[in-house]
Design an enzyme around this catalytic site. Structure first.
Site, PDB file in Angstrom:
ATOM      1  N   LYS A   1       0.868  -1.178   0.000  1.00 61.37           N
ATOM      2  CA  LYS A   1       0.000   0.000   0.000  1.00 61.37           C
ATOM      3  C   LYS A   1       0.904   1.227   0.000  1.00 61.37           C
ATOM      4  CE  LYS A   1      -4.455   0.915   0.239  1.00 61.37           C
ATOM      5  NZ  LYS A   1      -5.562   0.177  -0.382  1.00 61.37           N
TER       6      LYS A   1
ATOM      7  N   VAL B   1     -19.308   1.755  -5.177  1.00 59.51           N
ATOM      8  CA  VAL B   1     -19.656   0.357  -4.919  1.00 59.51           C
ATOM      9  C   VAL B   1     -21.102   0.233  -4.438  1.00 59.51           C
ATOM     10  CG1 VAL B   1     -19.067  -1.731  -3.642  1.00 59.51           C
ATOM     11  CG2 VAL B   1     -17.253  -0.153  -4.293  1.00 59.51           C
TER      12      VAL B   1
ATOM     13  N   GLY C   1     -23.838   4.310   2.458  1.00 56.52           N
ATOM     14  CA  GLY C   1     -22.937   4.816   1.431  1.00 56.52           C
ATOM     15  C   GLY C   1     -23.272   4.250   0.065  1.00 56.52           C
ATOM     16  N   VAL C   2     -23.786   5.113  -0.826  1.00 53.56           N
ATOM     17  CA  VAL C   2     -24.132   4.645  -2.177  1.00 53.56           C
ATOM     18  C   VAL C   2     -23.250   5.357  -3.206  1.00 53.56           C
ATOM     19  CG1 VAL C   2     -26.443   3.805  -1.677  1.00 53.56           C
ATOM     20  CG2 VAL C   2     -26.119   6.221  -2.236  1.00 53.56           C
TER      21      VAL C   2
HETATM   22  P1  NAD Z   1     -17.062   6.286  -2.738  1.00 50.12           P
HETATM   23  O1  NAD Z   1     -16.286   7.400  -2.172  1.00 50.12           O
HETATM   24  O2  NAD Z   1     -17.417   6.292  -4.186  1.00 50.12           O
HETATM   25  O3  NAD Z   1     -18.446   6.104  -1.932  1.00 50.12           O
HETATM   26  C1  NAD Z   1     -18.552   6.234  -0.562  1.00 50.12           C
HETATM   27  C2  NAD Z   1     -19.883   6.916  -0.283  1.00 50.12           C
HETATM   28  O4  NAD Z   1     -20.097   6.905   1.120  1.00 50.12           O
HETATM   29  C3  NAD Z   1     -19.949   8.366  -0.751  1.00 50.12           C
HETATM   30  O5  NAD Z   1     -21.103   8.556  -1.554  1.00 50.12           O
HETATM   31  C4  NAD Z   1     -20.008   9.159   0.551  1.00 50.12           C
HETATM   32  O6  NAD Z   1     -20.786  10.345   0.437  1.00 50.12           O
HETATM   33  C5  NAD Z   1     -20.652   8.160   1.491  1.00 50.12           C
HETATM   34  N1  NAD Z   1     -20.387   8.385   2.911  1.00 50.12           N
HETATM   35  C6  NAD Z   1     -19.234   8.783   3.505  1.00 50.12           C
HETATM   36  N2  NAD Z   1     -19.398   8.854   4.830  1.00 50.12           N
HETATM   37  C7  NAD Z   1     -20.673   8.488   5.085  1.00 50.12           C
HETATM   38  C8  NAD Z   1     -21.434   8.342   6.276  1.00 50.12           C
HETATM   39  N3  NAD Z   1     -20.929   8.606   7.482  1.00 50.12           N
HETATM   40  N4  NAD Z   1     -22.732   7.948   6.170  1.00 50.12           N
HETATM   41  C9  NAD Z   1     -23.258   7.681   4.959  1.00 50.12           C
HETATM   42  N5  NAD Z   1     -22.579   7.788   3.805  1.00 50.12           N
HETATM   43  C10 NAD Z   1     -21.302   8.184   3.870  1.00 50.12           C
HETATM   44  O7  NAD Z   1     -16.249   4.955  -2.362  1.00 50.12           O
HETATM   45  P2  NAD Z   1     -16.388   3.514  -3.024  1.00 50.12           P
HETATM   46  O8  NAD Z   1     -15.375   3.365  -4.099  1.00 50.12           O
HETATM   47  O9  NAD Z   1     -17.819   3.232  -3.304  1.00 50.12           O
HETATM   48  O10 NAD Z   1     -15.893   2.589  -1.814  1.00 50.12           O
HETATM   49  C11 NAD Z   1     -16.711   2.394  -0.664  1.00 50.12           C
HETATM   50  C12 NAD Z   1     -15.917   1.631   0.386  1.00 50.12           C
HETATM   51  O11 NAD Z   1     -15.495   0.376  -0.143  1.00 50.12           O
HETATM   52  C13 NAD Z   1     -14.638   2.335   0.837  1.00 50.12           C
HETATM   53  O12 NAD Z   1     -14.437   2.060   2.194  1.00 50.12           O
HETATM   54  C14 NAD Z   1     -13.553   1.661   0.013  1.00 50.12           C
HETATM   55  O13 NAD Z   1     -12.298   1.686   0.670  1.00 50.12           O
HETATM   56  C15 NAD Z   1     -14.077   0.255  -0.070  1.00 50.12           C
HETATM   57  N6  NAD Z   1     -13.609  -0.490  -1.239  1.00 50.12           N
HETATM   58  C16 NAD Z   1     -13.861  -0.003  -2.482  1.00 50.12           C
HETATM   59  C17 NAD Z   1     -13.439  -0.725  -3.589  1.00 50.12           C
HETATM   60  C18 NAD Z   1     -13.736  -0.240  -4.981  1.00 50.12           C
HETATM   61  O14 NAD Z   1     -13.607  -1.036  -5.931  1.00 50.12           O
HETATM   62  N7  NAD Z   1     -14.142   0.993  -5.176  1.00 50.12           N
HETATM   63  C19 NAD Z   1     -12.739  -1.934  -3.417  1.00 50.12           C
HETATM   64  C20 NAD Z   1     -12.521  -2.413  -2.116  1.00 50.12           C
HETATM   65  C21 NAD Z   1     -12.956  -1.665  -1.043  1.00 50.12           C
END
Ligand code: NAD
Length: 345
Positions: free
Chosen positions: A80, A183, A179-180
């Site tokens: 990382k 993912v 969180g929408v």
């Molecule tokens: P993203 O930033 O696109 O979406 C996260 C969403 O959560 C945002 O819309 C944000 O407004 C919302 N959010 C933040 N704090 C919040 C709260 N307290 N209450 C409600 N909503 C809240 O991120 P993502 O790419 O969708 O990833 C989501 C999670 O999954 C992260 O923790 C990321 O590390 C993990 N993850 C993502 C991937 C990937 O392929 N994108 C892979 C593995 C893990």
């Protein structure tokens, strides 16, 4: 700052501190384990309050990548990288290119990719300095791994529902998604297509508004999501969301989501288990993204091949749940043990 005696230090093979005066780069790359292959893991840009916070994050996340790739059966180790900076204010092409040179100096032992604070466009800048980058997409396609992450979470969720609730279909299953974003929105669509009833929350009201109409969901405030009367809670926003308070409040019988490092402390897994809540270990459920990123490095990439690999998450998590049930322990402990077995074997 302690490194070898740091609480998150876990015999990491190499930790590199990189600095570039001209661009202001201050970065740390942690290579946890390369026994199964080069250490792949995203680059996070975040305004850490201290260097120690940055080191804590990179040590923990790199170890998580080793376990994630081992259980996803990938020929990869865990690594990382973090840059101590505010991505909205400090992210410049010079900073990213300096990071590219730092990555390149490791000769391929570490492969970088997107993470929070970085985008596919940033990876293209880094690519100008090093070929050890993944997640750039293939000709004409996006490199965004989120749909695959969501599908992997969906597979894990279906397995958890079968184990904990004894049912094979998702018709009428009530799922709360926190969180929408990238993912969470994909997961919501796939659950809706399979007949689940959704309760959604997000800090971003606009993102929520469009999706709610599309999937016919109910929305609640970010604070109320933990109290929702649902069968499954899917954390898809932040890490460390499963605190002792949340573990005690949840009405759901299953926790399965995409967020990394969902457990605020390792003991929470025991607390969930004691309450009869089945927790799908985050790094097993959310491995779809790294599976896609690894396939993007191969010449025989195809959507069907990535989907088939992602769907193997179901069998892995089935094995974890079965072992955990047999041993009357929680799945997080079994997942860690299984990952170590694969690393040693
Ligand atoms: P993203 O930033 O696109 O979406 C996260 C969403 O959560 C945002 O819309 C944000 O407004 C919302 N959010 C933040 N704090 C919040 C709260 N307290 N209450 C409600 N909503 C809240 O991120 P993502 O790419 O969708 O990833 C989501 C999670 O999954 C992260 O923790 C990321 O590390 C993990 N993850 C993502 C991937 C990937 O392929 N994108 C892979 C593995 C893990």
């Amino acid at each position: 700052m302690q490194v070898f005696d740091h609480p998150e230090f876990d015999h990491h093979e190499q930790i590199v501190f990189g600095c570039d005066e001209a661009s202001g780069l201050r970065a740390i790359i942690a290579i946890h384990d390369t026994r199964r292959g080069p250490a792949l893991g995203g680059l996070r840009i975040y305004p850490y309050a201290s260097e120690d916070d940055a080191l804590t994050d990179v040590l923990r996340l790199s170890r998580g990548m080793t376990y994630k790739s081992a259980l996803a059966d990938l020929p990869l180790g865990g690594g990382k990288a973090v840059i101590i900076a505010d991505p909205r204010l400090d992210k410049t092409p010079e900073l990213l290119r300096a990071m590219g040179r730092l990555v390149d100096s490791l000769g391929g032992r570490y492969i970088t990719a997107e993470d929070s604070g970085t985008s596919e466009a940033d990876m293209r800048l880094i690519r100008q300095e090093t070929r050890h980058v993944s997640g750039l997409g293939r000709a004409g396609e996006s490199g965004d791994p989120s749909p695959y992450t969501a599908h992997g979470v969906f597979c894990a969720l279906r397995s958890a529902v079968r184990h904990r609730l004894g049912r094979n279909d998702l018709l009428g299953l009530r799922v709360a998604i926190q969180g929408v974003g990238h993912v969470g929105a994909h997961l919501a669509r796939e659950l809706h297509a399979n007949g689940a009833q959704l309760v959604l929350t997000d800090l971003d009201r606009d993102a929520l508004g469009i999706l709610v109409d599309e999937v016919g969901a109910v929305t609640v405030s970010p604070q109320a999501i933990f109290d929702a009367e649902v069968d499954v809670f899917a954390p898809c926003a932040l890490g460390a969301v499963l605190t002792a308070d949340v573990a005690d409040r949840l009405k759901a019988r299953v926790v399965c989501g995409a967020a990394n490092n969902q457990l605020a402390t390792p003991e929470i897994a025991e607390r969930l288990h004691a309450r009869g809540i089945l927790y799908a270990p985050d790094y097993v459920a959310n491995a779809g993204g790294v599976i896609d990123v690894e396939w993007q490095r191969r010449s025989d990439y195809s959507h069907a091949a990535v989907m088939a690999h992602v769907e193997r998450i179901s069998a892995t998590i089935d094995e974890i749940f079965t072992r955990a049930h047999r041993e009357d322990t929680h799945p997080a402990q079994v997942a860690d043990r299984l990952a170590r077995e694969r690393l040693d074997g």
